[in-house]
Design an enzyme around this catalytic site. Structure first.
Site, PDB file in Angstrom:
ATOM      1  N   CYS A 150      13.262 -81.649 -21.848  1.00 15.55           N
ATOM      2  CA  CYS A 150      13.739 -80.451 -22.558  1.00 15.55           C
ATOM      3  C   CYS A 150      15.033 -79.879 -21.970  1.00 15.55           C
ATOM      4  O   CYS A 150      15.757 -79.145 -22.636  1.00 15.55           O
ATOM      5  CB  CYS A 150      12.637 -79.396 -22.577  1.00 15.55           C
ATOM      6  SG  CYS A 150      11.814 -79.168 -20.993  1.00 15.55           S
ATOM      7  N   HIS A 243      15.565 -72.706 -22.630  1.00 14.03           N
ATOM      8  CA  HIS A 243      16.246 -73.036 -21.364  1.00 14.03           C
ATOM      9  C   HIS A 243      17.728 -72.651 -21.468  1.00 14.03           C
ATOM     10  O   HIS A 243      18.411 -73.037 -22.425  1.00 14.03           O
ATOM     11  CB  HIS A 243      16.161 -74.542 -21.085  1.00 14.03           C
ATOM     12  CG  HIS A 243      14.783 -75.038 -20.740  1.00 14.03           C
ATOM     13  ND1 HIS A 243      13.714 -74.203 -20.483  1.00 14.03           N
ATOM     14  CD2 HIS A 243      14.317 -76.308 -20.583  1.00 14.03           C
ATOM     15  CE1 HIS A 243      12.640 -74.932 -20.186  1.00 14.03           C
ATOM     16  NE2 HIS A 243      12.981 -76.206 -20.252  1.00 14.03           N
TER      17      HIS A 243
END
Ligand code: NAP
Length: 357
Positions: A150, A243
């Site tokens: 990710c 993120h």
């Protein structure tokens, strides 16, 4: 023509729930099998999953019974495609067993990402790597396609148009990674509240190795890494989803921040040309405000509705005087949507659109 039947391995976890949510009314795919660990087998999905998403659990799937993650149970449900959100230590064996049973596996796990005949795919970035599945299909009957970690995914998407237009010599990245990236039971609240943890096991190594495979080429049946120097420092922060990454890079040809920002916001690729259901109209959204992107405000970026959370949001594109031809920017990417389930569903849409499944 009927919908393609799919199963979800690890369906009760952080990523699994994103699949369940995104596939509730998918135009091409129908969920016929939900699987989880032995402790959940035989329970209804609504009893086994600790549902954390703000949209209600889809009614049809809430009543489905959890099956074992074995080829016979998955094939018995009629599924042809399997999305895998298993813990990586379980995934290595299980995903290969599924491929050998003739199933088409699209995996979010790290288990097979670096295998020499397995594509590590972001459809907008390295669509042509899909050709590698034909070697696997001859060997196993089925095949595995993986999506990246990710953290790597938003970084690779943001770098691709820069690589095409200006070339890249060196990339340094410092990450601020969300809690959902560690799974539902990943980080205890007593460890992360009022805190930052400056270490995520194996993450920095994965970012470097995966990025080079993704930005590299696939020629004569082999993957060749991109010739770029990569360094990463990865940190867990007290954010639920999304993120954030501070990126510093050296381009081969000189480029102004405006030119870099323009090539990112103009970037489209094969999923946009094919008008795939989960493809964001703009894979990269460049924001001009000095204080964006922010996880709370920007993590669900992307249009149309089905592509919410699929766009990488970039901001603060500027010069970096400490590097030759230096550029720096901040990016935000939703880790369980674009960073996992959403990217995998987009991969499956590519496989269908290209007639591979
Ligand atoms: P998670 O929340 O811990 O969920 C794990 C899932 O796997 C649950 O459904 C669990 O079922 C099931 N499971 C555990 N052991 C099993 C076994 N022995 N056999 C079959 N199923 C089993 O993890 P996650 O965050 O969703 O991550 C799943 C995978 O995706 C990992 O490989 C991770 O590295 C990768 N990934 C995660 C992210 C992210 O942002 N979270 C992003 C990209 C990739 P029970 O509910 O029954 O325990």
């Amino acid at each position: 023509m009927g919908k393609i039947k799919v199963g979800i391995l690890g369906s009760t976890g952080s990523v699994g729930q994103r699949y369940v949510n995104a596939l509730r009314d998918h135009p091409w795919f129908e969920v016929v099998a939900l699987s989880a660990s032995e402790a959940s087998v035989g329970k209804k999905y609504k009893e086994a999953a600790k549902w954390v998403l703000d949209k209600e659990m889809p009614e049809g799937m809430a009543e489905m019974e959890i099956v074992r993650a074995t080829p016979s149970e998955i094939k018995g449900s009629g599924a042809e495609v399997v999305f895998s959100a298993l813990p990586s230590e379980v995934a290595r064996r299980t995903e290969m067993e599924m491929a050998k049973a003739g199933l088409f596996v699209v995996a979010d796990t790290s288990a097979h990402r670096m295998d020499p005949d397995v594509p590590l795919l972001i459809p907008e970035v390295n669509f042509e790597h899909l050709a590698a599945v034909e070697t696997q299909r001859k060997k196993h009957g089925g095949f595995i396609v993986t999506g990246p970690n990710c953290t790597t995914i938003g970084l690779a998407i943001s770098l691709k148009p820069i690589q095409i237009k200006f070339g890249i010599r060196r990339v340094l990245v410092s990450t601020m990674q969300a809690l959902s990236g560690a799974g539902f039971f990943g980080v205890p609240s007593m460890a992360i509240l009022d805190n930052i943890i400056p270490y995520i096991k194996n993450e920095e190594e994965k970012v470097a190795s995966e990025l080079l495979k993704i930005l590299g080429s696939f020629k004569e049946g082999c993957f060749e890494n991109a010739n770029i120097k990569v360094g990463a420092s990865c940190h867990r922060v007290c954010v639920l989803d999304g993120h954030t990454e501070a990126v510093f890079l050296e381009t081969e040809k000189g480029a102004s921040p405006d030119e870099v920002a323009k090539c990112m916001s103009d970037f489209t690729s094969e999923p946009q040309r094919l008008r795939l259901p989960s493809a964001p109209e703009r894979p990269i959204i460049v924001r001009n405000e000095p204080d964006r992107p922010q996880p709370r405000l920007d993590r669900l970026s992307g249009t149309p509705e089905r592509a919410k959370g699929m766009a990488t949001v970039v901001g603060r594109v500027r010069k970096e005087a400490a590097l030759d031809n230096g550029i720096k920017y901040v990016l935000l990417s939703h880790n369980t949507i674009r960073g996992a389930a959403g990217n995998a569903i987009l991969i499956a849409e590519c496989l269908k659109a290209k007639g591979i499944i």
